[in-house]
Write a protein that holds these residues in place. Structure first.
Motif, PDB file in Angstrom:
ATOM      1  N   GLU A  58      -3.192   5.762   5.124  1.00  0.00           N
ATOM      2  CA  GLU A  58      -4.775   5.817   4.578  1.00  0.00           C
ATOM      3  C   GLU A  58      -5.421   7.768   4.881  1.00  0.00           C
ATOM      4  O   GLU A  58      -6.471   8.284   4.545  1.00  0.00           O
TER       5      GLU A  58
ATOM      6  N   VAL B 217       0.819   5.986  -0.122  1.00  0.00           N
ATOM      7  CA  VAL B 217      -0.327   6.948  -0.992  1.00  0.00           C
ATOM      8  C   VAL B 217       0.058   7.495  -2.541  1.00  0.00           C
ATOM      9  O   VAL B 217       1.454   8.283  -1.945  1.00  0.00           O
TER      10      VAL B 217
ATOM     11  N   LYS C   8       0.458  -1.252   0.094  1.00  0.00           N
ATOM     12  CA  LYS C   8      -0.012   0.438   0.282  1.00  0.00           C
ATOM     13  C   LYS C   8       0.796   1.408   0.008  1.00  0.00           C
ATOM     14  O   LYS C   8       1.423   1.299   0.446  1.00  0.00           O
TER      15      LYS C   8
ATOM     16  N   LEU D 224      -4.846   6.899  -1.049  1.00  0.00           N
ATOM     17  CA  LEU D 224      -4.034   5.229  -0.856  1.00  0.00           C
ATOM     18  C   LEU D 224      -4.808   3.948  -2.106  1.00  0.00           C
ATOM     19  O   LEU D 224      -5.589   3.726  -2.333  1.00  0.00           O
TER      20      LEU D 224
END
Length: 333
Positions: A308, A4, A2, A17
């Motif tokens: 996030e 951003v 993950k 995200l």
């Protein structure tokens, strides 16, 4: 992993995200770091608003500051092993991947061992501001034992570590702050004098405190404050700024006082690929690691957000008046 992604220049909502491939080691001196936290700095918000230094390489992952655990090492890596805890200021300018992510690849030459006394979150808050303050005071300003120093915005991210570094180098420090709460905060950090600039003319207050003016002034505010500071510096003194002076700046007082004016942009080594300068920055972090672990240096955390919530972190930083640093938690700490 993950991460951003900054999808385009604009408001904080351009930070999204997403799931992206985990980076891989390409050069033998690189290490793969499983990030636990990433610092949020004003440069991040500036790049988000106006675009990165590499607009042809979009989307981008922002975030210069990182802290985490070494997950894998290149064949030529000598200083680190899998499992080592590290911190650094690398990437995040739009070219190389930044640290708003779960993993990042970094050259070992530009990395320092994480202070054992700091959490990953605190360590991730430290690199950019430490390097900026050290280079401004010591490299640009040539700080000497026993000198008097003025540090603007002493409760801010750069300012609050600049106070501590100046004291560790044997200086006497005055600083400007906007409130009595911040005055108490900077006194706890070791500042000898806090000037509430909303209540007093800071130039006169500095002269009353220092006599003929400080030996070195460190400007983290810019604009009118930068130009006004000339009169608070002694003849043949130094002033260092981290901001570009306004075109309307009146340089007469600086010229008449024979001031040495210096600029500090800690991003220059990354932007210009200056290996030795980036190694010097890692050396700064290594020295600061020792001071953290000896209890001589502290980093103040203002707010902590999950990865996030990067857009929210940007909103808080841009609102201003924060004491200390904002951090994103990228891992499971």
């Amino acid at each position: 992993m993950k991460a951003v992604l900054m999808t385009a220049p604009g408001n904080p909502d351009v930070l999204q995200l997403q799931e992206v491939p985990t980076p891989s080691i390409e050069n033998d001196t690189e290490i793969l770091v499983r990030l636990q936290a990433a610092g949020v700095n004003p440069i991040d918000t500036k790049l988000r608003r106006r675009g990165t230094f590499y607009p042809d390489q979009m989307p981008a992952i922002l975030g210069c500051d990182g802290a985490g655990v070494v997950e894998a090492v290149g064949s030529g890596v000598q200083r680190f092993r899998v499992g080592d805890e590290v911190y650094f200021c690398q990437g995040g300018l739009g070219g190389k991947q930044g640290n708003y992510a779960q993993y990042v690849v970094v050259d070992e030459r530009f990395v320092a061992p994480k202070p054992t006394s700091l959490s990953f979150v605190a360590a991730a808050a430290a690199p950019l501001v430490l390097i900026t303050a050290w280079e401004a005071l010591c490299d640009r300003g040539r700080l000497q034992l026993g000198q008097k120093v003025l540090i603007h915005a002493g409760a801010g991210g750069v300012g609050h570590v600049a106070i501590q570094l100046a004291k560790l180098h044997g200086a006497t420090v005055c600083t400007t702050v906007s409130s009595h709460e911040k005055a108490a905060f900077v006194h706890q950090l070791g500042a000898d004098r806090a000037i509430l600039y909303k209540e007093k003319d800071f130039v006169q207050a500095v002269l009353d405190w220092s006599g003929e003016g400080v030996d070195l002034a460190f400007d983290t505010v810019g604009g009118e404050t930068f130009a006004k500071t000339f009169a608070a510096v002694r003849v043949y003194g130094d002033i260092v700024t981290i901001l570009e002076p306004d075109a309307s700046t009146n340089w007469k007082v600086a010229r008449n006082r024979n001031l040495r004016v210096s600029y500090e942009l800690m991003l220059t080594p990354m932007l210009q690929g200056l290996v030795s300068a980036q190694q010097h920055q890692a050396d700064i972090l290594n020295q600061c690691r020792q001071w953290f672990d000896e209890g001589k240096l502290k980093i103040h955390l203002n707010k902590i957000f999950p990865l996030e919530k990067a857009a929210t972190a940007h909103q808080v930083l841009e609102a201003g008046s924060t004491m200390g640093k904002i951090v994103l938690v990228t891992g499971s700490e």
